[in-house]
Design an enzyme around this catalytic site. Structure first.
Site, PDB file in Angstrom:
ATOM      1  N   PRO A 181       0.834  -1.205   0.000  1.00 49.84           N
ATOM      2  CA  PRO A 181       0.000   0.000   0.000  1.00 49.84           C
ATOM      3  C   PRO A 181       0.865   1.250   0.000  1.00 49.84           C
ATOM      4  CG  PRO A 181      -0.686  -1.547   1.712  1.00 49.84           C
ATOM      5  CD  PRO A 181       0.639  -2.014   1.214  1.00 49.84           C
ATOM      6  N   CYS A 183       0.149   5.475  -0.296  1.00 49.85           N
ATOM      7  CA  CYS A 183      -0.785   6.583  -0.473  1.00 49.85           C
ATOM      8  C   CYS A 183      -0.410   7.425  -1.694  1.00 49.85           C
ATOM      9  CB  CYS A 183      -0.817   7.460   0.774  1.00 49.85           C
ATOM     10  SG  CYS A 183      -1.625   6.675   2.180  1.00 49.85           S
ATOM     11  N   ALA A 211      -3.666   3.052   1.932  1.00 48.08           N
ATOM     12  CA  ALA A 211      -4.441   3.132   3.169  1.00 48.08           C
ATOM     13  C   ALA A 211      -5.777   3.805   2.886  1.00 48.08           C
ATOM     14  CB  ALA A 211      -3.661   3.913   4.224  1.00 48.08           C
ATOM     15  N   GLN A 246      -6.368  -2.025   1.949  1.00 43.79           N
ATOM     16  CA  GLN A 246      -5.877  -1.786   3.305  1.00 43.79           C
ATOM     17  C   GLN A 246      -6.848  -0.852   4.014  1.00 43.79           C
ATOM     18  OE1 GLN A 246      -2.425   0.789   4.472  1.00 43.79           O
ATOM     19  NE2 GLN A 246      -1.479  -1.177   4.988  1.00 43.79           N
ATOM     20  N   TYR A 294      -0.054   4.839  12.958  1.00 43.38           N
ATOM     21  CA  TYR A 294      -1.456   5.213  12.836  1.00 43.38           C
ATOM     22  C   TYR A 294      -2.255   4.584  13.980  1.00 43.38           C
ATOM     23  CZ  TYR A 294       0.395   6.951   8.490  1.00 43.38           C
ATOM     24  OH  TYR A 294       1.160   7.618   7.573  1.00 43.38           O
ATOM     25  N   ARG A 302      -1.210  -5.596   8.895  1.00 43.26           N
ATOM     26  CA  ARG A 302       0.116  -4.984   8.757  1.00 43.26           C
ATOM     27  C   ARG A 302       0.571  -4.480  10.117  1.00 43.26           C
ATOM     28  NH1 ARG A 302       2.972  -0.946   4.341  1.00 43.26           N
ATOM     29  NH2 ARG A 302       3.867  -2.928   3.663  1.00 43.26           N
ATOM     30  N   LEU A 355      12.802  -2.006   0.917  1.00 42.10           N
ATOM     31  CA  LEU A 355      13.954  -1.982   0.021  1.00 42.10           C
ATOM     32  C   LEU A 355      14.247  -3.361  -0.575  1.00 42.10           C
ATOM     33  CD1 LEU A 355      16.440   0.603   1.567  1.00 42.10           C
ATOM     34  CD2 LEU A 355      15.004   0.828  -0.446  1.00 42.10           C
ATOM     35  N   GLY A 406       7.324  -1.589  -2.884  1.00 39.55           N
ATOM     36  CA  GLY A 406       6.744  -0.267  -2.844  1.00 39.55           C
ATOM     37  C   GLY A 406       7.323   0.616  -3.925  1.00 39.55           C
ATOM     38  N   ARG A 407       8.349   1.385  -3.558  1.00 37.25           N
ATOM     39  CA  ARG A 407       8.910   2.356  -4.498  1.00 37.25           C
ATOM     40  C   ARG A 407       9.397   1.706  -5.789  1.00 37.25           C
ATOM     41  NH1 ARG A 407      10.065   4.106   0.629  1.00 37.25           N
ATOM     42  NH2 ARG A 407       9.687   6.313   1.084  1.00 37.25           N
TER      43      ARG A 407
END
Length: 358
Positions: A23, A25, A62, A104, A186, A234, A305, A327-328
């Protein structure tokens, strides 16, 4: 057979491979009005590209269970019919590409009501579509954030109900996996950690009390989520504090409790609840996933990573995790899974329109 491209069955859902999208944003929804929290063309194109690229499971960013649960006014939400309908367009395309659509479910807690990162990410007030954030205790995340309103037990119960209601909408929208967001500082993570949870009632103090909200949310989601569809959780495996924070040992204990409450996979991340030095490097969070996997029977996914096909293959082949979340790297390369399959001599779904590129 490549471990990365071996299917994984969780309850009645078979994920075609183990290269999954974490996930992330996008901070791109309308902040107010009838379109607030509604996914639009950007979100569709974003997720569709990764599905066409062969990603086995995609977890949406999210997605807030209420307007005040958004991390920023520009986040997605799932509390009304317009949002449900728009998400349906996305899930239909993902499923059509063989990708499992996952969502999510989240509440931003004391870190809510912030601006978009490329605008500085500072907390925003009503003049910029912001609101007063909520938290387990009247403790601000840092000197920039406002002190949150301490949740009452009635307020906690309302939020648990919001998670269940959003899960019902997610099912109607066509999602196959529901993930409860209990990480990155969160709301649920705030309750888990003694750093942010200073309550003296049934939701604070002991381990059993601090995990109460997490288990109540999981129970509420599991109660409305079909028996043949998986629920993920998560977690931030550590606050990266020497003392006074959430620990890897508590994460292992929580994994067992979550499994007993019907969770099917633990998505293992770290940090986000306090500003602390984190030794970031390739695969830096994988050891936390590996510890949970070694100590429990709950399937785990590793994240952090993970960028190369051989790196991901090794994590799975060594038994450190059951899946990897990117992710990235998937932002940089939507077709990462297809390229990884080629590198590892495996097969992955390729849209008919793209076969000329294989």
């Amino acid at each position: 057979m490549s471990a990365l491209f071996e299917p994984l069955r969780l309850r009645g859902v078979t994920v075609p491979n183990r290269a999954w999208m974490a996930p992330m944003c996008q901070y791109s929804a309308e902040p107010a009005g009838p379109a607030a929290g509604v996914p639009h063309d950007w979100h569709f194109a974003h997720y569709a590209a990764r599905a066409a690229g062969g990603t086995g499971l995609i977890l949406t960013e999210a997605t807030a269970v209420s307007p005040e649960g958004r991390i920023s006014p520009y986040d997605l939400g799932l509390w009304n019919d317009a949002q449900t309908e728009a998400f349906g367009r996305i899930t239909r395309f993902l499923a059509g590409q063989g990708t499992v659509p996952g969502i999510q479910l989240a509440h931003g807690g004391r870190k809510a009501s912030t601006d978009r990162p490329w605008k500085g990410g500072e907390p925003v007030g009503p003049e910029a579509h912001g609101w007063q954030p909520l938290g387990p205790s009247p403790l601000a995340f840092d000197e920039r954030h406002p002190v949150p309103t301490e949740l009452t037990t009635e307020g906690i119960a309302e939020i648990v109900g919001q998670f269940a209601a959003t899960a019902e909408r997610a099912l109607a929208a066509g999602f196959e996996v529901a993930e409860v967001h209990g990480a990155h500082g969160y709301l649920i993570h705030e309750f888990l950690s003694p750093h942010s949870n200073h309550r003296t009632d049934a939701y604070g103090g002991s381990y059993e009390n601090r995990v109460r909200l997490a288990l109540e949310v999981v129970d509420a989601v599991r109660a409305v989520w079909p028996e043949d569809k998986p629920v993920f959780f998560r977690v931030s495996a550590t606050d990266w504090l020497d003392q006074g924070g959430w620990t890897p040992e508590e994460t292992i204990r929580l994994a067992g409790d979550l499994q007993a409450h019907g969770v099917d996979l633990l998505d293992v991340s770290s940090g986000g609840n306090v500003k602390a030095p984190i030794p970031v490097g390739p695969g830096y969070q994988v050891p936390f996933a590996a510890r949970v996997k070694a100590a429990t029977t709950l399937p785990v996914a590793a994240v952090g990573l993970i960028t190369g096909a051989e790196q991901a293959e090794k994590i799975l082949a060594n038994g450190e995790a059951d899946a990897v979340l990117l992710g990235r790297e998937l932002l940089r390369n939507p077709s990462w899974a297809r390229h990884a399959a080629r590198e590892l001599g495996a097969e992955v779904h390729v849209p008919d329109q793209y076969h000329r590129s294989v």
